[in-house]
Enzyme design. Structure first.
Site, mmCIF file in Angstrom:
data_model
loop_
_atom_site.group_PDB
_atom_site.id
_atom_site.type_symbol
_atom_site.label_atom_id
_atom_site.label_comp_id
_atom_site.label_asym_id
_atom_site.label_seq_id
_atom_site.Cartn_x
_atom_site.Cartn_y
_atom_site.Cartn_z
ATOM 1 N N LYS A 1 0.853 -1.194 0.000
ATOM 2 C CA LYS A 1 0.000 0.000 0.000
ATOM 3 C C LYS A 1 0.889 1.245 0.000
ATOM 4 C CE LYS A 1 -4.012 2.016 2.412
ATOM 5 N NZ LYS A 1 -4.847 1.978 3.645
ATOM 6 N N SER B 1 -9.832 2.523 2.819
ATOM 7 C CA SER B 1 -8.944 3.200 1.907
ATOM 8 C C SER B 1 -8.047 2.267 1.095
ATOM 9 C CB SER B 1 -8.033 4.149 2.699
ATOM 10 O OG SER B 1 -7.183 3.409 3.564
ATOM 11 N N SER C 1 -9.926 0.145 6.949
ATOM 12 C CA SER C 1 -9.331 0.233 5.610
ATOM 13 C C SER C 1 -8.721 -1.059 5.086
ATOM 14 C CB SER C 1 -8.257 1.319 5.576
ATOM 15 O OG SER C 1 -8.861 2.586 5.637
#
Lengths: 504, 499, 99
Positions: free
Chosen positions: A79, A154, A178
């Site tokens: 990420k 997210s 997330s």
């Protein structure tokens, strides 16, 4: 050769160790897959140019007889919130476009030391603020199950990357869901460890007291294998726990093998299932309860009355901490600089840079957080939110008196359409209703598939929660539930995802 | 800069009562910074003593330096404070380019030490009890250099350059409660207070405590209360006070400036003022306003500090003696008269003399050099004497005089060389070729010459007026340009008289 | 409805150093009002007897030994800077005062 991208990390690990396949083969297969489908998915913001060289190095080491960890040679997506010294790290923000940190996040260093192969950096809502990846400054990620739908957020990029077979493993970060909510809407598995279980050093902070890095995978065992690599004490993170952790992979293997939940007390949180949850989600959740009970679990209902205040507390604590954490983006030491027309003082340059560099959701939360911390409002807002946090911890303490693990749906709905909630921040915030309490209390949680919603054929997810430091329960119970559900379905959930069009 | 109107100091004190308050920042001399393992050393190449933490890079996290905690507790104890069983760090949020994260990690509502007391003795022998509100830990900011414009100051600069080497250096801020009742002694009390704090941190060994280097910084709050009004005046906060003598001057100046404004019916603006060492005035900075909303909140990246009773007891047992007790002890050990010791105290050089004596010098010699020649040179340069030369070098200088390698006069030249940075006294003596003439032949020739010019001297000596030798000794020393050993010259003259 | 005004949002934007446009201020004033109304409920249960929790897992006295570690080179430090002079970060003139 069979399509290597369809194998789990555990399977790849086995074949790599048996030298049936090379890391270069595996890495090339995933890079090819990224080239073929990521134009539609947009899970990646950056693809590493060093991946094949890294893979070749692992193969050489294995050839030389070096003793390597179980995931050595297995590719992984990272990420973009995590600092990598050899790839840009933007946290999905224009203000950090192109920024290459001079250091690796601790978790990234651990990946490299365990000889995993970083494939690239995945898309995310800007600074992890969002539940749909639509707040990325670089465009949204699309759900592999339906390209018109959100992949969650997210960490939609990491979840979509594993769901679309672009990577067997990915790292995510979870501040209010997330990792777990994207897992739910993409039919994948995601774990938010106990706060302090995994180092936050080098994870670009959203809300320091809530953030936690964790695994994003297609199976519970893969998540366990990855958690074993990234977990553990880091002296660079003051909130890091010194606890010795058991092997999560062993727990997952045992859970899947025994498929028994005899004597396990499973608590259903009354407040996290009800009106406002999609019918298909509720049906699948009820079915999972049956499966658990059939395997010997004792199902108990628990009540957590203060969860009603969780979202409110969360949307005070998060913006407050974020408003301070994001102050460093000021155009002085790194990142974007925008000079206002006609020049200006450094104050003007900072303000113009932040105006141009931050997206609307980031600005919204910074202003909200600035308000919550302002003199005169602190006690009513931030101070009160910290008290609600205490109440939520007490609710969890009481619930865990009666249950070994707690369960709820991992998200109230299946994936919604891109753009559907973009103009309604409050509706967007409600997506995290099931996941936020765990972050406020610091306890571990896992999202894993629980079937398709009949009404739209999209994946639904179940959430498991365990007491702080008892992450191992997620893996033993999670692996058992995963195996029992797959026995019932006769296949994995992810295998039901539609084939993606392949670019040539 | 326009010079403000000032009221005569005595007149100002007739009309108003000064109320003081101090915030003293002490830089701790730990090996590493407060929250990172970068060396605690600044100066040198810009932006080299930094880690991602000091630069506030995204993803970096602070970790508290254990030694800084111990030092802070020791300081708190030495200030007579209570050590909080639980204290924590907080973020003070404001944007400024020298502040890497745009928040400073400090302590807010839960400082590590609070409610203390410091005994401060003035030059006139009066003793004040200064009450300490709190002592808290925080991190220093980086350093800005303003480029362009005439003054090198911020006003008129075209751009500024930032060096973060100092960012994250550990600080303890000591905050006093309001001090009233100092009256005419207010400026002296200010100086004596800061000097006492300096003595305390030096005796603890927790700071280099050089004001001119910014190791010790004083912000002085002052307000005037009209006599008999019972009302507190509006205060100003004077910053940038970089020497003990400046502390005194700045307070005196602010009293005179504020009194002039108030006497004319004006009002004092609550503001930060900057002290200008060169011109001896303060100038207005930013007014305090509602905009100063620092949005303090508990630092989520750090955990509470909860020192054990055992640790506090250990640190308490290791405390050096209190300055007041130390003064009494030193006065006795050095066998100084009241006047001599008062003189030493007023000079603010007790610590320097103590260190010089510890290095081997006789107390009288140490006092003579520090309060004499060194103080004189410091005064000429408008700096603190302690900044000119180290006690070790002074002790070396005294030793060289004692064993005849230097005369007093040569020693003064050597001292100048040492201050100019030419090296240790031995090195300066060597490099400047300053050698005491101990060749009796050269001395006898000079004596003969002097006696020829003053033929009656030998007669006077023989008559018992030994002091008459002084005139000859003086002439010889002059002729030898100070390179002669006066004691030897005297011996030779007396020998001659007996021939 | 919360009493959030344009002036307030513009003050907050100034504190947060974001040069919001008048349109953004208008929009945020409305949104903030709605959000604050919905989150203000925290005060309903946050009574005086409830202690605040700032860290989810309680730890105390987490310290680092006072031992120097590796530092960045000036080159590494400046690598991401929008502007520098080879050894220091460069910023526009500062309005305000010496600190």
């Amino acid at each position: 050769m069979a399509d290597l991208t369809r194998l789990t990390a555990a399977e790849l690990s086995q074949k790599l160790q048996a030298r049936e396949i090379s890391s270069v083969d595996v890495t090339r297969a995933h890079l090819d897959r990224i080239a073929a489908v990521d134009g539609d998915i947009h899970a990646f913001l950056h693809v590493s140019s060093a991946a094949l060289a890294t893979a070749a190095d692992v193969d050489t080491r294995r050839g030389d007889g070096e003793k390597l960890g179980p995931l050595a040679g297995v590719p992984i997506a990272i990420k973009d919130v995590l600092c990598t010294f050899d790839m840009p790290s933007t946290a999905g923000s224009k203000i950090l476009e192109g920024w290459v940190p001079p250091y690796d996040a601790t978790v990234v260093r651990k990946l490299r030391e365990a000889h995993l192969v970083p494939l690239g950096k995945t898309n995310m809502d800007e600074f992890a603020m969002g539940s749909s990846t639509e707040h990325s400054a670089f465009g949204p990620t699309h759900n592999p199950w339906d390209l018109d739908r959100i992949p969650g957020g997210s960490g939609g990029g990491s979840a979509a990357a594993v769901a679309a077979y672009e990577a067997p493993l990915a790292l995510g970060s979870d501040t209010g869901g997330s990792i777990r909510q994207p897992a739910a809407v993409t039919g994948s598995v995601g774990v938010k460890p106990t706060y302090g279980g995994v180092s936050r050093y080098g994870a670009i902070a959203l809300a320091s007291s809530l953030d936690q890095v964790g695994p994003v995978t297609r199976t519970v065992l893969d998540a366990a294998l990855l958690h074993d690599v990234i977990g553990g004490y880091d002296p660079r993170d003051s909130t890091s726990l010194k606890d010795p952790w058991p092997s999560f992979a062993d727990a997952a293997r045992t859970g899947a093998r025994d498929r028994s939940l005899k004597g396990v007390r499973v608590g259903v949180v009354k407040q996290l299932n009800g009106d406002g949850f999609q019918v298909g989600v509720r049906d699948r959740f009820a079915e999972s309860l049956e499966v658990l009970a059939a395997a010997g679990a004792e199902i108990v209902e628990v009540s957590a009355p203060n969860f009603e205040y969780a979202i409110a507390a969360y949307y005070l604590i998060l913006p407050a901490e974020a408003s301070s954490n994001l102050a460093k983006f000021d155009s002085v030491r790194f990142g974007l600089r925008v000079n206002p027309k006609g020049g200006g003082t450094v104050e003007d340059v900072m303000a113009a840079t932040r105006e141009a560099g931050f997206g609307p959701e980031v600005k919204r939360r910074i202003i909200l957080g600035t308000y919550a911390l302002s003199a005169g409002y602190y006690d009513a807002y931030y101070g009160s939110a910290q008290k609600v946090r205490t109440l939520i911890q007490r609710d969890f303490d009481a619930a865990f008196e009666r249950a070994d693990v707690l369960i709820s749906p991992a998200a109230p709905t299946t994936a919604f359409k891109l753009g559907e909630k973009l103009e309604d921040p409050l509706a967007m915030y409600l997506n995290d209703v099931t996941t936020i309490p765990a972050n406020l209390a610091g306890i571990p949680g896992m999202g894993l598939p629980m079937g398709l919603a009949p009404e739209d054929g999209l994946p639904t997810g179940i959430q498991l929660m365990a007491p702080a430091r008892a992450d191992v329960r997620l893996y033993s119970v999670g692996a058992a539930l995963e195996a029992l559900l797959e026995d019932r379905w006769g296949h994995t959930l992810i295998s039901q995802a539609p084939e993606l069009a392949v670019a040539r | 800069m326009a010079k403000a109107e000032l009221m005569d100091f005595d007149k100002a004190l007739e009309l108003f009562e000064p109320v003081l308050g101090f915030e003293v920042h002490v830089e701790l001399n730990t090996r590493t910074k407060m929250f990172s393992d970068a060396p605690n050393f600044f100066g040198g190449e810009p932006n080299t003593n930094i880690t991602p933490v000091d630069l506030g890079l995204p993803g970096s996290l602070p970790v508290v330096n254990e030694q800084a905690i111990r030092y802070s507790i020791s300081l708190g104890l030495a200030l007579g404070c209570e050590i909080a069983p639980s204290s924590r760090f907080a973020r003070k949020n404001y944007f400024y380019p020298d502040l890497a994260k745009n928040y400073q990690i400090s302590q807010y509502d839960e400082p590590i030490a609070h409610d203390g007391n410091v005994e401060v003795e003035l030059p006139n022998g009066k003793v004040f009890q200064v009450s300490i509100e709190r002592a808290h830990m925080e991190e220093d900011a980086g350093k800005l250099t303003h480029v362009g414009g005439a003054t090198g100051r911020i006003q008129g600069a075209e751009y500024s350059l930032v060096d973060y080497n100092r960012a994250g250096v550990p600080l303890v801020e000591i905050v006093t409660n309001m001090i009233s009742g100092a009256e005419h002694d207010a400026p002296e009390l200010a100086k004596a207070y800061v000097s006492t704090i300096r003595d305390i941190v030096v005796s603890l060994g927790i700071s280099d405590a050089k004001m001119e280097r910014g190791n010790l910084r004083c912000d002085a709050n002052i307000s005037l209360s009209p006599r008999g009004s019972g009302k507190l005046g509006t205060r100003t906060e004077t910053k940038n006070v970089n020497s003990l003598r400046s502390v005194e001057r700045a307070i005196r100046y602010e009293i005179q400036r504020q009194a002039a404004i108030l006497a004319k019916g004006g009002t004092i603006t609550q503001e930060t003022r900057h002290w200008h060492e060169d011109t001896g005035v303060t100038s207005a900075g930013r007014p305090k306003s509602d905009a100063d909303d620092y949005r303090y909140f508990p630092e989520p990246d750090l955990l509470p500090v909860e020192p054990s009773e055992a640790l506090i007891a250990e640190l308490r047992a290791a405390l050096p003696e209190a300055p007041a007790i130390r003064r009494r002890r030193l006065k006795e050990a050095w066998a100084f008269t009241d006047l001599e010791f008062q003189d030493v105290q007023n000079s603010g050089l007790v610590t320097e003399i103590e260190l010089t004596v510890a290095a081997g010098a006789a107390p009288a010699q140490a006092r003579k050099w520090w309060t004499g020649e060194i103080a004189r040179l410091a005064n000429l340069a408008s700096v603190d004497a302690s900044s000119l030369v180290s006690p070790l070098h002074v002790s070396e200088l005294v030793a060289m005089i004692d064993n005849g390698e230097l005369t007093d006069r040569l020693a003064r030249q050597v001292l100048e060389g040492v201050i100019a940075g030419e090296g240790s006294p031995a090195e300066v003596t060597k490099s400047r070729g300053l050698v005491v003439v101990s060749d009796d032949g050269a001395l006898i020739a000079a004596i003969d010459e002097a006696l020829a010019a003053q033929p009656d001297v030998l007669e006077k000596i023989r008559d018992g007026k030994v002091q008459a030798a002084g005139a000859v000794i003086g002439a010889v020393m002059k002729a030898m340009k100070g390179t002669a050993d006066a004691a030897r010259v005297r011996e030779l003259v007396l020998e001659r008289a007996q021939q | 409805m919360s009493e959030i005004t344009n002036d307030q949002v513009s003050h907050l934007a100034n504190l947060a150093r974001i040069a919001l446009t008048p349109e953004e201020i208008d929009k945020l004033t409305g949104e903030l009002g709605v959000i604050i109304d919905s989150i203000a409920k925290v005060s309903e249960v946050a009574t005086a007897d409830v202690p605040a929790t700032s860290h989810p897992i309680r730890l105390v006295n987490v310290f680092r030994p006072d031992v120097p570690g590796p530092t960045l080179t000036a080159k590494q430090a400046l690598a991401g800077a929008p502007e520098h002079d080879g050894s220091r970060f460069k910023v526009s003139a500062i309005l305000g005062e010496e600190q």
